[in-house]
Enzyme design. Structure first.
Site: not given
Length: 274
Positions: A31, A54, A81, A132, A146, A150, A181
């Site tokens: 998704t 979403d 994720n 996380s 941020y 987490k 990434t």
């Protein structure tokens, strides 16, 4: 054969996990907000269901879970994720920036979990894997808000693990360090609109480091995806899975600091009971 339900599957860790799961013969419900990216990457595949999701839209999440059950009969692994980063000092972070970040990283994870868990409870089996960050275990300048999202994921995961264990459902929170990434690109990492000069030596330095580190991170994302396959196959998976040498080093350093601080303040800490 397992059936995976993966959010944020269009790129990064999500897309690599889709590839690994398909390669090992599993079914995958992949998704993302725009599933055409999944179809373009993997083509038509009998064990792949690409769906628009979403994570902030709980009704859409319910519909996606129902389609997953209709197509494959069950959901064995939920990989939460989807998410993004925010780089800036806590004071620099506006109310809107903070709210939008928590909406996706925390409330979105909760919304998807609420839609998938009823199916896992009926099965009396399943594994929830919440992504996380090392920032969810040890906070650093520039990543405070941020990291707070987490830290929330870590606390939610701990409680869920205890609640769901009697029902045959495992929960693991995965703590990646810096992996190579696109996380430090503009699509995944937002920077606060406001910058305060007094934070130049701390948060400003972190902004420069993030720019320099982009696509030079030490972690191999393909190896992370393979590690998730091992995690999903484990009969007794851990509550926490740190991934990356940088993560392991910071966890060990924080644990030493917490132990030393507790020892130093132990007498006062114990003095407040009746």
């Amino acid at each position: 054969m397992r059936t995976w339900f993966i959010t944020g599957a269009g790129r990064g860790f999500g897309a690599l996990t889709v590839a690994e799961a398909l390669a090992q013969g599993d079914n995958v419900v992949a998704t993302t907000r725009d599933p055409s990216a999944i179809t373009a990457r993997f083509g038509e595949h009998p064990r792949l269901l690409a769906l628009a999701l979403d994570v902030n839209d709980e009704a859409q999440a319910h519909a996606a879970a129902e389609q997953a059950i209709s197509s494959f009969g069950r959901i064995d692994v939920l990989l939460n994720n989807a998410g993004y980063g925010l780089l800036g000092a806590v004071e620099e972070s506006s109310a809107d920036e903070v709210q939008r970040l928590f909406q996706t990283n925390v409330f979105g994870l909760l919304a998807v979990s609420r839609t998938v868990l009823p199916h896992m409870r009926r099965q009396r089996a399943g594994h929830v894997i919440n992504i996380s960050s090392i920032g969810g275990y040890s906070a650093v300048p520039g990543w405070g808000v941020y990291g707070a999202t987490k830290f929330a994921v870590e606390g939610i995961s701990e409680a869920m693990a205890t609640e769901l264990k009697p029902l045959g459902i495992h929960v693991t929170v995965v703590e990646p360090g810096f992996f190579r990434t696109d996380f430090l690109d503009e699509r995944s990492l937002h920077r606060t609109a406001h910058a305060i000069e007094d934070y130049a030596d701390t948060v400003g330095a972190m902004r420069h480091r993030a720019t320099d580190l982009n696509h030079a991170q030490p972690g191999d994302p393909a190896k992370l995806a393979k590690a998730l396959m091992q995690l999903a196959a484990a009969a007794n998976p851990p509550l926490r899975l740190p991934l990356g040498s940088d993560t392991v080093q910071r966890i060990e350093a924080k644990n030493r600091h917490v132990a030393a601080e507790l020892a130093s303040w132990r007498e006062l800490a114990l003095s407040t009971d009746f």
